[in-house]
Design an enzyme around this catalytic site. Structure first.
Site: not given
Length: 767
Positions: A251, A284-286, A288
């Site tokens: 995401c 998650s994107d880093c 996020s």
């Protein structure tokens, strides 16, 4: 590039350097206390093993396993693991999970994805995935990499200024989805539930802005209609999950309609896991989760943020947030331990499918891969072939190309990208095996006179112009290698306009005016460039786009320039004039044009205005003629008899896809392709459909593509199958996919075929 003998010596050296293989991640047969535990028994079903392991972990241990740098659990014989590795177009060291050096000084660096997408070759995309996963497994076995790779990026290249458009397969949802499924299959292998490596399709969803005009991805709320979500932004992700069986979805940072994607149960739990049936984990994107708490202020406490993310369906946090706040979220009753178990079950299942709980890695499938399997001659040859297939011939006046070995013996090679190496591998790259720059590639065919012309792509002054102009006056031909690099377009750096940077255009025009022989313009870039001036300048004979062509890019460019390779690439994105973006906010997510608010629409599907080059444009050194050998003129769409009595099955003469019997409903075409020119060539065939007119429909949409090699003077027949429900459907304003009844016009180059779709059973008709 180094000589073959150099590489043989290097491989022998690497083989000698390959020390002992990696110790087992878990279930080490030498550890009698843990190897006999049920979760280590390979004969047991994976869900049973996962359940056993979860029952042995404490809550404190569990929360520390919810993050990318998962802790070791020594009492159970489990080592720490770094989940974050990248493999966008070759094994990369962008993530902390991968390290180059020692026995693994580099890995094969393929062209950037936008370039490979221009090949329109799904077989090639899968083959690249297989090579990348061979090298990834080899590096894992040698203790230099992980097994979870957060690639590919399958976002839609919606706005030509986007700095990360280079990472994507372009602007068309079907191309992006086909790329996703093909590359993922290559990465993950075809061994049933067992994974070679675990791929990840990212960034879900409607993520295509990094930093534009004071708006950045951490603060951006993408306001997107249900229609655009369903028929554009989500298509590649759905295909990645359903056709590619990807093991992970990531995401994104942005919000969609006011909700952070990583905290939205409708996106994660309901859509990705529920409707699409993801068999894997959501990451998650880093940072996020930290972003939606600290930057977007979406929740009032960090514990609420942790709880919202996990309850929405997030399984793994790239970042420390869930390790810091999940335990307190459980203590405060915001989250149940069962929710934590659900997240961990998804990540542990993927690790077990990778064989990480099966004991000795060397005894497993792929356990024999090592340094000898990285940067092999075959792998490097595929990188060269991918670059050749990705080069697009945009203009060929007179024609100026291919150059002649006899007439063009001295070539002036000019421009800030003329001797490029690292620039050619774009972003999210690793350390290449070696490079062939354009200067070196051309030098294999001719004597070169090299002048930079500009100190760098910014081209701030004309100090180096006169030397470049003099070189062009002396040479039999002039090749200008211009364009962009990561200083102009990159992650967190969107472009402000579409023109060549600085004084590049001035250099090109002045050199072309002075050139003794033909002038060829070669462009390196991820995004489109407005080069109308060069297209309209008769002194610039030919224009090539090479994207970011990877480690062998210079060799591929030279092979095309001299005709060793007949160009076959097609643009995977529209090249707009500068005027297109002059009054168009990147933040406006609408795909469809809106004349009443002077909004032009986006991508070839919805934009009808002037272009520099259209989506799918690409010339060849030969000529192909297409004729339709056989194709149906009428297709009946059978309705599901149980579904259409009450609902609006047919509304405005369009059938709901979920009310049609879709399974094997395909349109089969047979197309003859004749090569009427004098050179052998590969034809890249794009099939578009124009649906019946209506406010829902795109102007046209790509419904199929194929490659066929046709020797000069001969003819080949190509079979195309178009899945009616997937590709001839459109999406209404409520986000419902429907099949328009009536005439669909299929376009294959200049050939048109009309196909009439009819409903086999008319249920209740409502307007």
């Amino acid at each position: 590039m180094a000589s073959p003998s150099h590489f043989i010596a290097l491989f022998l050296l690497l083989l000698g350097a390959f020390a002992q293989a990696r110790d087992p991640f878990a279930c080490d047969p030498k550890d009698a206390t843990t190897s006999s535990l049920p979760f280590c028994r390979v004969s047991m079903p994976v869900p049973t093993r996962v359940k056993d392991l979860l029952g042995r972990l404490t809550l404190q241990e569990k929360v520390r396993l919810l993050v990318n740098n998962a802790i070791a659990v020594p009492r159970l014989g489990i080592k720490g693991y770094e989940w974050w590795s990248e493999a966008l177009h070759g094994v990369s060291n962008v993530g902390p999970g991968t390290k180059f050096g020692g026995a693994f000084p580099g890995a094969t660096s393929f062209p950037q994805v936008i370039t490979t997408a221009a090949s329109f070759n799904a077989t090639l995309w899968e083959a690249i995935g297989r090579v990348v996963s061979d090298e990834a497994r080899a590096m894992y076995n040698g203790g230099a990499a992980g097994l979870t790779y957060w690639s590919p990026n399958v976002n839609i290249f919606r706005d030509p200024r986007w700095g990360r458009g280079q990472e994507t397969p372009g602007e068309d949802p079907v191309v992006a989805g086909t790329y996703a499924a093909s590359y993922v299959k290559g990465l993950q292998g075809s061994n049933g539930e067992r994974l070679k490596v675990a791929a990840c399709c990212k960034h879900f969803t409607a993520y295509d802005l990094d930093n534009w005009n004071g708006v950045d991805r951490f603060h951006f709320n993408a306001k997107v209609s249900k229609q655009d979500i369903e028929d554009t932004f989500d298509v590649p992700f759905k295909m990645c999950v359903q056709d590619g069986n990807v093991a992970s979805v990531m995401c994104s940072y942005n919000q969609v309609n006011g909700i952070p994607t990583c905290a939205d149960p409708n996106l994660l739990k309901k859509t990705v896991r529920g409707q699409w049936k993801l068999d894997g984990y959501i990451v998650s994107d880093c940072d996020s989760v930290g972003v939606f708490y600290n930057t977007q202020h979406y929740t009032s406490t960090p514990e609420e943020a942790a709880a919202d993310a996990i309850k929405a369906g997030l399984d793994l946090d790239c970042g420390p947030f869930l390790a810091q706040y999940t335990e307190n979220a459980v203590t405060r009753g915001l989250l149940n331990e069962a929710d934590v178990n659900g997240a961990l079950a998804n990540t542990l299942t993927v690790q077990m499918r990778l064989g990480m709980f099966d004991g000795e890695p060397s005894a497993q499938p792929f356990g024999n891969l090592g340094p000898k399997d990285v940067c092999t001659p075959a792998h490097q040859q595929l990188a060269l072939e991918a670059a050749r297939q990705g080069v697009v011939l945009l203009k060929n006046h007179n024609p100026s190309l291919p150059l002649s070995h006899l007439r063009h013996r001295t070539v002036a090679v000019i421009g800030p990208n003329s001797n490029a190496t690292v620039t050619m591998i774009g972003n999210y790259a690793g350390v290449a095996c070696g490079y062939t720059s354009p200067l070196q590639g051309i030098g294999n065919y001719a004597t070169t006179i090299h002048q930079m012309g500009c100190a760098d792509v910014a081209c701030a002054d004309d100090k180096l112009f006169s030397a470049a102009i003099n070189a062009a006056r002396q040479a039999d031909a002039t090749v200008l290698v211009m364009g962009l690099d990561q200083s102009i377009e990159a992650e967190f750096k969107d472009r402000t306009g579409l023109l060549l940077p600085g004084r590049q255009q001035e250099l090109v025009s002045k050199v072309a005016l002075a050139s003794k022989g033909p002038t060829i313009l070669v462009l390196m870039s991820g995004g489109p460039i407005d080069v109308s001036f060069a297209q309209n300048d008769p002194r610039i004979g030919s224009i090539l786009w090479a994207g970011y062509p990877g480690q062998a890019g210079g060799a591929a460019i030279a092979d095309v320039l001299y005709g060793t390779t007949n160009p076959e690439g097609k643009l995977p994105m529209t090249w707009y004039p500068q005027g297109y973006v002059s009054n168009l906010p990147m933040t406006d997510m609408a795909m469809r044009s809106s004349p009443n608010r002077n909004y032009p629409g986006r991508t070839y599907r919805f934009y009808k205005g002037p272009v520099v080059y259209p989506f799918g444009h690409g010339l060849s050194y030969t000529n192909f003629v297409r004729t339709i050998a056989s194709a149906p003129t009428v297709v009946s769409v059978p309705l599901d008899g149980h579904r259409h009595s009450e609902n609006t099955t047919i509304s405005g003469k369009a059938i709901k896809v979920n009310h049609a019997k879709c399974n094997k409903l395909t349109v089969g075409l047979q197309i003859d392709v004749k090569n009427t020119g004098s050179k052998d060539g590969t034809h890249t065939m794009l099939v578009f459909s124009t649906p019946p007119a209506g406010h829902w429909a795109p102007h046209k949409q790509l419904v199929a593509f194929a490659k066929v090699h046709v020797p000069a003077g001969s003819q080949e027949r190509v079979g195309i199958n178009i899945h009616v429900c997937k590709f001839l459907s459109v999406v209404d304003r409520s986000g419902v996919r429907r099949i328009p009844i009536g005439v669909h016009d299929l376009h294959i180059g200049d050939v048109k075929h009309s196909l009439s779709l009819q409903a086999a059973t008319l249920g209740v008709i409502k307007n």
